[in-house]
Design a protein around this motif. Structure first.
Motif, PDB file in Angstrom:
ATOM      1  N   HIS A   1       4.808 -30.810   2.834  1.00 34.69           N
ATOM      2  CA  HIS A   1       3.600 -30.580   2.034  1.00 34.69           C
ATOM      3  C   HIS A   1       3.540 -29.093   1.701  1.00 34.69           C
ATOM      4  O   HIS A   1       3.721 -28.244   2.569  1.00 34.69           O
ATOM      5  CB  HIS A   1       2.370 -31.001   2.848  1.00 34.69           C
ATOM      6  N   THR A   2       3.279 -28.762   0.443  1.00 34.41           N
ATOM      7  CA  THR A   2       3.368 -27.372   0.007  1.00 34.41           C
ATOM      8  C   THR A   2       2.398 -26.445   0.731  1.00 34.41           C
ATOM      9  O   THR A   2       2.696 -25.260   0.942  1.00 34.41           O
ATOM     10  CB  THR A   2       3.161 -27.272  -1.527  1.00 34.41           C
ATOM     11  N   PHE A   3       1.232 -26.937   1.152  1.00 37.98           N
ATOM     12  CA  PHE A   3       0.273 -26.108   1.881  1.00 37.98           C
ATOM     13  C   PHE A   3       0.870 -25.663   3.217  1.00 37.98           C
ATOM     14  O   PHE A   3       0.778 -24.502   3.621  1.00 37.98           O
ATOM     15  CB  PHE A   3      -1.028 -26.897   2.086  1.00 37.98           C
ATOM     16  N   GLY A   4       1.496 -26.616   3.920  1.00 34.21           N
ATOM     17  CA  GLY A   4       2.127 -26.281   5.186  1.00 34.21           C
ATOM     18  C   GLY A   4       3.345 -25.397   4.989  1.00 34.21           C
ATOM     19  O   GLY A   4       3.509 -24.375   5.671  1.00 34.21           O
ATOM     20  N   TYR A   5       4.208 -25.776   4.053  1.00 37.78           N
ATOM     21  CA  TYR A   5       5.462 -25.046   3.850  1.00 37.78           C
ATOM     22  C   TYR A   5       5.213 -23.610   3.388  1.00 37.78           C
ATOM     23  O   TYR A   5       5.765 -22.660   3.948  1.00 37.78           O
ATOM     24  CB  TYR A   5       6.309 -25.789   2.806  1.00 37.78           C
ATOM     25  N   ASN A   6       4.374 -23.458   2.381  1.00 36.54           N
ATOM     26  CA  ASN A   6       4.234 -22.136   1.764  1.00 36.54           C
ATOM     27  C   ASN A   6       3.214 -21.253   2.483  1.00 36.54           C
ATOM     28  O   ASN A   6       3.489 -20.087   2.757  1.00 36.54           O
ATOM     29  CB  ASN A   6       3.842 -22.275   0.289  1.00 36.54           C
ATOM     30  N   VAL A   7       2.039 -21.796   2.812  1.00 40.25           N
ATOM     31  CA  VAL A   7       0.977 -20.959   3.377  1.00 40.25           C
ATOM     32  C   VAL A   7       1.142 -20.760   4.884  1.00 40.25           C
ATOM     33  O   VAL A   7       0.959 -19.653   5.393  1.00 40.25           O
ATOM     34  CB  VAL A   7      -0.414 -21.546   3.056  1.00 40.25           C
TER      35      VAL A   7
END
Length: 503
Positions: free
Chosen positions: A206-212
């Motif tokens: 999930h981009t929220f987990g991966y990026n942030v």
């Protein structure tokens, strides 16, 4: 435009962030700290194994691994070779994801030893290499298949079911990811101070987990605790305390479980300075509980995979507005349009469109869906919002979630807020049910507080006193939990299918 990085490549930004402090603590994993030097050694080993396998410019590799040093190392190694990483849900399994894996046209699939044995035993296609890997490395040797090369600017491809349930793959460029990381240091003061220790427990697919939770601390040279899974919640609490986590990045579902576990044992965690949530709507009643057990309030934010992901976030405890997702990053251009795409006044209620450096170019090899959502650099979020005079965004609802009763719009969030204010109600989700007369009627699913009792008729009566008649749920069902997506979102489409006997 906010400019923070002196490069247009993620791997270079990460290396620059740790230059001069290579031996400093970088990631906490399974009870010990790794230095950047140790992580760099794993990155180099992955790079060599990828190169030897035939992986190169414009290629993609699928990764079905829990949060771990290997996910971070593989990402950087892929980028150094001009390729991209495609993180997928390890729990779903390679065989169940075969259509997505084929769509992504990957060189190979990296997965756990257990996942490898299961996929091989269930008849995973032999023409796509399966690469079993320990979570701390090293990778074995293998021979990749060759996918059709794509743009070397692609960094990560996130597969998402969206609101329709049909798979789409979002292409995030290096410039998109860096463009989303750059503004946050100024937008949320203190978040990236040198003493920061981020909690990296959200799933990496999930981009929220991966990026942030993952890339943000790496790109700014601050520490993170990498936790492979949120459950059992006791392990996450232990990691928070052992690693000295003081920056919690979470979705509301995780916060509910975390705070519930702390409350059950009257366990108070000290030292946390920031709690940021996104990925789904926040029940504002969680604010008081968070203050009690974590010592700080919640900064609610908002984003989408197609925006890499952050669009807006409340900046500080002092100036946040509960019930809003804060102000947008300054790099975004914002427009409000009606459902047909016609421009509205900025402060009218309508569908949010955004344009900016972190808006992705489109969906992977999918012109139809790209044309539907992207127009001249603008992205249709599909979310109905209200922007107040101070620029704070309130998410009214997803356009696709709005319930239309006899021609009147009913926003589930409004119904849910009223139900959640009842002392017996822990959580509420409202959805539409087809009706021959009204088109749709409102039905709601309730999770009660422990030990509480209330009937459906009592809740309906409670709603009648507080809502217009067409907004009042005509059916109310009680559940112990909601169907949840792997990314922690309530699956409303599954609730729509669930029957409630007429009351």
């Amino acid at each position: 435009m906010v400019k923070r990085f002196n490069t247009d490549r993620l791997e270079d930004a990460l290396k620059a962030a740790w230059q001069g402090k290579e031996k400093s603590d970088c990631i906490w994993w399974q009870g010990e700290w790794w230095s950047w030097e140790r992580l760099e050694a794993l990155i180099t080993d992955c790079e060599e194994k990828l190169r030897a396998s035939g992986f190169g410019m414009g290629q993609r590799i699928a990764v079905l691994l829990p949060n771990s040093p290997m996910v971070l190392a593989l990402s950087v190694a892929c980028w150094r070779l001009g390729g991209a990483i495609a993180p997928l849900n390890a729990r779903t399994g390679a065989v169940n994801l075969i259509d997505t894996i084929k769509m992504l046209d990957v060189n190979a699939v990296v997965l756990t030893d257990e996942g490898h044995k299961k996929a091989a035993g269930e008849g995973f296609p032999s023409d796509i290499p399966l690469v079993p890997s320990p979570l701390e490395g090293p990778l074995p040797l293998w021979r990749s298949r060759q996918g059709r090369p794509e743009c070397a600017e692609t960094s990560v491809i996130f597969s998402t079911s969206g609101t329709s349930g049909l798979p789409k793959a979002v292409v995030c460029l290096h410039s998109n990811m860096l463009g989303n990381l750059a503004p946050i240091k100024k937008h949320v003061p203190g978040l990236l101070d040198e003493d920061a220790v981020f909690l990296n427990v959200l799933p990496n697919f999930h981009t929220f987990g991966y990026n942030v939770a993952g890339m943000l601390p790496l790109a700014f040279g601050v520490r993170q605790a990498v936790v492979p899974s949120f459950v059992p919640v006791e392990n996450t609490i232990k990691a928070i305390e052992e690693a000295g986590v003081n920056r919690v990045i979470a979705v509301p579902t995780i916060m509910a479980f975390l705070l519930g576990a702390l409350a059950k044992k009257d366990h108070h965690i000290k030292g946390v300075t920031h709690v940021i949530t996104g990925g789904d709507r926040l029940n504002v009643q969680m604010e008081a509980r968070c203050r009690e057990y974590l010592g700080v309030g919640i900064l609610e934010g908002y984003g989408l995979t197609e925006c890499s992901p952050v669009v807006a976030v409340n900046s500080t405890e002092a100036d946040k507005k509960l019930g809003t997702v804060g102000r947008p990053y300054p790099d975004y251009q914002i427009e409000i349009r009606d459902r047909e795409g016609n421009m509205l006044d900025l402060h009218q209620e309508g569908v949010l469109w955004v344009k900016g450096p972190s808006v992705v170019p489109g969906y992977f090899r999918d012109e139809k869906n790209t044309e539907e959502r992207f127009r001249d650099g603008w992205f249709n979020t599909g979310d109905v919002v209200q922007i107040d005079a101070d620029g704070y965004i309130k998410i009214v609802d997803r356009a696709t979630d709005i319930i239309i009763v006899s021609g009147f719009n009913v926003y589930p969030q409004e119904v849910e807020a009223v139900l959640c204010a009842h002392p017996a109600v822990h959580a509420a989700v409202a959805v539409g049910e087809k009706n021959n007369v009204a088109g749709e009627l409102v039905k709601a699913f309730i999770v009660l507080n422990e030990g509480a009792e209330v009937s459906a008729k009592e809740l309906m009566s409670y709603c009648r006193e507080r809502l217009a008649h067409y907004k009042v749920p005509r059916k109310i069902g009680f559940v112990s939990e909601y169907p949840i997506s792997p990314a922690g979102k309530v699956l409303r489409r599954e609730l729509r299918k669930m029957k409630i006997e007429k009351q």
